[in-house]
Scaffold this motif. Structure first.
Motif, short mmCIF file in Angstrom:
data_model
loop_
_atom_site.label_atom_id
_atom_site.label_comp_id
_atom_site.label_asym_id
_atom_site.label_seq_id
_atom_site.Cartn_x
_atom_site.Cartn_y
_atom_site.Cartn_z
N HIS A 42 0.85 -1.20 0.00
CA HIS A 42 0.00 0.00 0.00
C HIS A 42 0.89 1.25 0.00
CE1 HIS A 42 -2.99 2.99 1.37
NE2 HIS A 42 -3.86 2.18 0.77
N SER A 59 -6.37 0.60 -2.00
CA SER A 59 -7.04 -0.62 -1.55
C SER A 59 -7.75 -1.36 -2.69
CB SER A 59 -8.08 -0.29 -0.47
OG SER A 59 -7.47 0.39 0.58
N SER A 147 -12.34 3.74 -0.88
CA SER A 147 -12.50 5.18 -1.07
C SER A 147 -12.56 5.55 -2.55
CB SER A 147 -11.38 5.95 -0.36
OG SER A 147 -10.14 5.59 -0.90
N HIS A 217 -7.53 12.98 1.78
CA HIS A 217 -8.24 11.70 1.70
C HIS A 217 -9.61 11.88 2.36
CE1 HIS A 217 -9.07 7.42 2.16
NE2 HIS A 217 -8.10 7.21 1.29
N GLU A 219 -11.18 10.17 4.36
CA GLU A 219 -11.26 9.76 5.77
C GLU A 219 -11.01 10.95 6.70
OE1 GLU A 219 -8.87 6.36 6.87
OE2 GLU A 219 -9.42 5.28 5.06
N THR A 234 -5.97 7.35 -2.11
CA THR A 234 -4.53 7.59 -2.21
C THR A 234 -4.11 7.68 -3.68
OG1 THR A 234 -4.34 5.23 -1.79
CG2 THR A 234 -3.76 6.71 0.01
P1 13P Z 1 -7.29 3.89 -0.13
O1 13P Z 1 -6.24 2.85 -0.29
O2 13P Z 1 -8.59 3.49 -0.75
O3 13P Z 1 -6.84 5.24 -0.59
O4 13P Z 1 -7.60 4.04 1.43
C1 13P Z 1 -6.59 4.30 2.31
C2 13P Z 1 -6.76 3.53 3.54
O5 13P Z 1 -7.60 3.76 4.33
C3 13P Z 1 -5.91 2.40 3.78
O6 13P Z 1 -6.19 1.88 5.02
#
Ligand code: 13P
Length: 342
Positions: A42, A59, A147, A217, A219, A234
């Motif tokens: 990641h 993700s 996301s 992001h 979140e 991301t």
């Molecule tokens: P993404 O990988 O979808 O950007 O989300 C980030 C994340 O929360 C990884 O735990």
């Protein structure tokens, strides 16, 4: 922790036994070839792990890679739920994770018993669950989202269909605002990293860097998102900073994504968004940071920690993941990030 991680046995090699003069990169490369292994990482992983990986992604793209790989072994460098997803999608593969303790605050804040209780309270609601959750919570959900595909998936549901969205309330609230959907009940969880960015410090930083664009992001809480020039996964943030004509960026997510940004656009400046004390080191996920080159090497030597799931749980969790894959099939797999010459 769920019971899905098999820990190294008593005879397993330990970190303290690693010869400090060993060329870890060469040894990992050798073991990878011998085992026909692939390393997936990641964007929140340390730079040296990203550089070692065969594929670095968000993700959604990591899930797709895990489902499609023809390797025999997947070493998943991220957090535990990501390794679980790889095993759910690719049960015939050996899925290794460098550190069994690499959890996630969103997963920890959504226990399956509580989630099932919530589902009972809202029996007519479709349970749309963020991928940052345990295999048990996935198994009790209708559709998984990440996301990068959550908005597309919500828009694919009839307007009158009520939704129970878990476990990230900031992402859920952002999706409510973005889609204009009122009939969404939100689970009250948050990510410890995105939660601690400070609006006051962000405003101060913007004053110091008036031309900087803010990439955030979803979140992040609304107080941060309202200052963002771009909101995305991301991978979406990476694409934004590479395509933008701006030169300076404030990045409101886990700071290791900046490694890819700096590699691809070394002439641009990336600043990690600040926490309440004004420092930026708080944008570092302590769970992601548990993974190291030593632990990747040991995982390949020891065949552990590895993910193993009871088949009934795997099949139940597979269903909502397959729905996610179907509903996001129109979203293309991200192209490799073009890197500037080193
Ligand atoms: P993404 O990988 O979808 O950007 O989300 C980030 C994340 O929360 C990884 O735990």
């Amino acid at each position: 922790m769920t019971n899905t991680v098999i820990l190294p046995g008593p005879k397993a090699r330990q970190e303290r036994e690693i010869d400090p003069t060993l060329d870890l990169l060469a040894e990992i490369g050798r073991l990878k070839r011998e085992r026909n292994a692939v390393i997936l990482a990641h964007y929140y992983q340390d730079g040296e792990i990203q550089d070692l990986a065969d594929f670095v992604g968000d993700s959604l793209d990591l899930s797709r890679k895990a489902a499609a790989t023809d390797a025999d072994v997947i070493v998943f460098c991220g957090v535990r739920f990501m390794g679980e997803v790889a095993k759910i999608l690719s049960p015939q593969k050996l899925v290794l994770i460098p550190d069994a303790e690499a959890g996630c605050s969103l997963e920890d804040g959504c226990k399956v018993e509580d989630f099932l209780r919530m589902r009972k309270r809202y029996p007519d609601h479709v349970a749309l669950t963020y991928i940052n959750c345990s295999a048990e919570v996935k198994a009790a959900s209708d559709i998984i989202v990440t996301s990068s595909n959550a908005e597309t998936i919500i828009r694919s549901l009839p307007d009158e269909q009520p939704i129970l969205f878990a476990p990230d309330r900031h992402l859920g609230a952002y999706l409510k605002r973005k889609t204009g959907r009122e009939n969404m009940v939100l689970w009250p969880g948050t990510c410890i990293i995105h939660e601690q960015f400070s609006e006051r410090e962000l405003i101060k930083l913007k004053t110091l860097h008036p031309k900087a664009k803010v990439a955030a992001h979803p979140e992040c809480p609304e107080a941060i998102l309202k200052h963002a020039d771009h909101i995305g996964s991301t991978r979406g943030l990476l694409d934004f900073v590479l395509k933008s004509e701006a030169n300076d960026f404030i990045i409101a997510t886990e700071k290791h994504i900046i490694h890819q940004m700096e590699k691809a656009a070394p002439h641009k400046t990336f600043i990690a968004a600040p926490g309440a004390d004004g420092s930026c080191d708080c944008a570092r996920c302590p769970f992601m940071a548990l993974n190291t080159l030593e632990k990747i090497y040991l995982a390949l030597l020891n065949d552990a920690p590895r993910i193993e799931l009871p088949e009934d749980l795997r099949l139940a969790a597979l269903k909502p993941l397959q729905r996610m894959m179907e509903l996001s099939s129109a979203i293309p797999l991200a192209a490799p990030v073009p890197h500037a010459a080193q």
